[in-house]
Design a protein around this motif. Structure first.
Motif, PDB file in Angstrom:
ATOM      1  N   LYS A  55      -1.384  14.608   1.855  1.00 52.20           N
ATOM      2  CA  LYS A  55      -2.472  13.665   1.634  1.00 52.20           C
ATOM      3  C   LYS A  55      -3.641  14.351   0.922  1.00 52.20           C
ATOM      4  O   LYS A  55      -4.064  15.435   1.309  1.00 52.20           O
ATOM      5  N   GLY A  56      -4.123  13.700  -0.120  1.00 52.68           N
ATOM      6  CA  GLY A  56      -5.200  14.263  -0.908  1.00 52.68           C
ATOM      7  C   GLY A  56      -4.737  15.110  -2.070  1.00 52.68           C
ATOM      8  O   GLY A  56      -5.533  15.413  -2.969  1.00 52.68           O
ATOM      9  N   ARG A  57      -3.480  15.498  -2.070  1.00 52.50           N
ATOM     10  CA  ARG A  57      -2.923  16.309  -3.150  1.00 52.50           C
ATOM     11  C   ARG A  57      -1.889  15.562  -3.972  1.00 52.50           C
ATOM     12  O   ARG A  57      -1.771  15.782  -5.177  1.00 52.50           O
ATOM     13  N   PHE A  58      -1.117  14.695  -3.319  1.00 49.02           N
ATOM     14  CA  PHE A  58      -0.066  13.938  -3.992  1.00 49.02           C
ATOM     15  C   PHE A  58      -0.502  12.496  -4.163  1.00 49.02           C
ATOM     16  O   PHE A  58      -1.257  11.958  -3.337  1.00 49.02           O
ATOM     17  N   SER A  59       0.007  11.854  -5.196  1.00 45.33           N
ATOM     18  CA  SER A  59      -0.308  10.458  -5.466  1.00 45.33           C
ATOM     19  C   SER A  59       0.941   9.710  -5.912  1.00 45.33           C
ATOM     20  O   SER A  59       1.624  10.142  -6.838  1.00 45.33           O
ATOM     21  N   LEU A  60       1.220   8.597  -5.245  1.00 46.45           N
ATOM     22  CA  LEU A  60       2.389   7.775  -5.536  1.00 46.45           C
ATOM     23  C   LEU A  60       1.967   6.569  -6.365  1.00 46.45           C
ATOM     24  O   LEU A  60       0.974   5.906  -6.046  1.00 46.45           O
ATOM     25  N   SER A  61       2.729   6.267  -7.412  1.00 45.71           N
ATOM     26  CA  SER A  61       2.452   5.105  -8.246  1.00 45.71           C
ATOM     27  C   SER A  61       3.760   4.537  -8.777  1.00 45.71           C
ATOM     28  O   SER A  61       4.827   5.131  -8.601  1.00 45.71           O
ATOM     29  N   ARG A  62       3.672   3.386  -9.430  1.00 52.67           N
ATOM     30  CA  ARG A  62       4.871   2.776  -9.990  1.00 52.67           C
ATOM     31  C   ARG A  62       4.548   2.000 -11.253  1.00 52.67           C
ATOM     32  O   ARG A  62       3.427   1.523 -11.452  1.00 52.67           O
ATOM     33  N   ASP A  63       5.553   1.879 -12.105  1.00 49.99           N
ATOM     34  CA  ASP A  63       5.493   1.064 -13.302  1.00 49.99           C
ATOM     35  C   ASP A  63       6.543  -0.020 -13.132  1.00 49.99           C
ATOM     36  O   ASP A  63       7.740   0.234 -13.289  1.00 49.99           O
ATOM     37  N   THR A  81       0.837  -1.187   0.000  1.00 48.93           N
ATOM     38  CA  THR A  81       0.000   0.000   0.000  1.00 48.93           C
ATOM     39  C   THR A  81       0.878   1.245   0.000  1.00 48.93           C
ATOM     40  O   THR A  81       2.098   1.161  -0.033  1.00 48.93           O
ATOM     41  N   THR A  82       0.253   2.405   0.047  1.00 47.01           N
ATOM     42  CA  THR A  82       0.983   3.663   0.075  1.00 47.01           C
ATOM     43  C   THR A  82       0.717   4.408   1.364  1.00 47.01           C
ATOM     44  O   THR A  82      -0.346   4.294   1.965  1.00 47.01           O
ATOM     45  N   ASN A  83       1.710   5.181   1.786  1.00 43.84           N
ATOM     46  CA  ASN A  83       1.605   5.968   2.998  1.00 43.84           C
ATOM     47  C   ASN A  83       2.055   7.397   2.695  1.00 43.84           C
ATOM     48  O   ASN A  83       3.123   7.595   2.120  1.00 43.84           O
ATOM     49  N   TYR A  84       1.243   8.381   3.083  1.00 46.37           N
ATOM     50  CA  TYR A  84       1.514   9.777   2.773  1.00 46.37           C
ATOM     51  C   TYR A  84       1.652  10.614   4.033  1.00 46.37           C
ATOM     52  O   TYR A  84       0.991  10.360   5.045  1.00 46.37           O
ATOM     53  N   ASN A  98      -0.352  17.652  -7.141  1.00 45.77           N
ATOM     54  CA  ASN A  98      -1.390  18.581  -7.557  1.00 45.77           C
ATOM     55  C   ASN A  98      -1.631  19.627  -6.475  1.00 45.77           C
ATOM     56  O   ASN A  98      -1.261  19.443  -5.322  1.00 45.77           O
ATOM     57  N   SER A  99      -2.277  20.708  -6.861  1.00 42.85           N
ATOM     58  CA  SER A  99      -2.611  21.785  -5.928  1.00 42.85           C
ATOM     59  C   SER A  99      -1.403  22.207  -5.106  1.00 42.85           C
ATOM     60  O   SER A  99      -1.465  22.336  -3.884  1.00 42.85           O
TER      61      SER A  99
END
Length: 119
Positions: A64-72, A56-59, A83-84
Motif C-alpha cells: 500500500k502506497g507503493r503499488f497502484s492497480l488500474s485497468r483499461d 474499488t481497489t484493495n491492496y 514503485n519503490s
C-alpha cells in the motif's frame, strides 16, 4: 480459448519501478482481469492488489502506497504499477481473471511473470 497473458516482469534495482500488464481474452462470454497475486520462494501465494465487487481497489498492507492497480476496459487489460521496489517484493506475480458465464463464473490464472529486485 481463454488467454490470460502477463508481461512486464524483470530485474530491477531496489527503489526502482516496474509496470506489469495482464490482458484477458478469448471468452465467448465476458472475462475480466481482477487483480494480482504473488508467490515468493518458499512462501504461499498472497494477494497483492485486486478490484473489489464495488469497483474499488484493495491492496496488501505490504504494498500500500507503493503499488497502484488500474485497468483499461477498452483493451480488457489490468496494470500494476510498482514503485519503490524492495528486495522482499521479489516473487512470481500472477494475474487472476474472472469469466462470467450466465449465472456463474470461472476463474483463470496467468502463467506468471518473475519480478526480481536486487542490486
Amino acid at each position: 480459448q481463454v488467454q490470460v497473458v502477463e508481461s512486464g516482469g524483470g530485474l530491477v534495482q531496489p527503489g526502482g519501478s516496474l509496470r506489469l500488464s495482464c490482458a484477458a481474452s478469448g471468452s465467448i462470454f465476458s472475462i475480466y482481469p481482477m487483480g494480482w497475486y504473488r508467490q515468493a520462494p518458499g512462501k504461499q501465494r498472497e494477494l497483492v492488489a485486486v478490484f473489489t465487487s464495488s469497483g474499488t481497489t484493495n491492496y496488501s498492507d505490504s504494498v500500500k502506497g507503493r503499488f497502484s492497480l488500474s485497468r483499461d476496459n477498452a483493451k480488457n487489460t489490468a496494470y500494476l504499477q510498482m514503485n519503490s521496489l524492495k528486495p522482499e517484493d521479489t516473487a512470481v506475480y500472477y494475474c487472476h481473471a474472472h469469466e462470467q458465464v450466465d449465472h456463474y463464473g470461472m476463474d483463470y490464472w496467468g502463467k506468471g511473470t518473475l519480478v526480481t529486485v536486487s542490486s
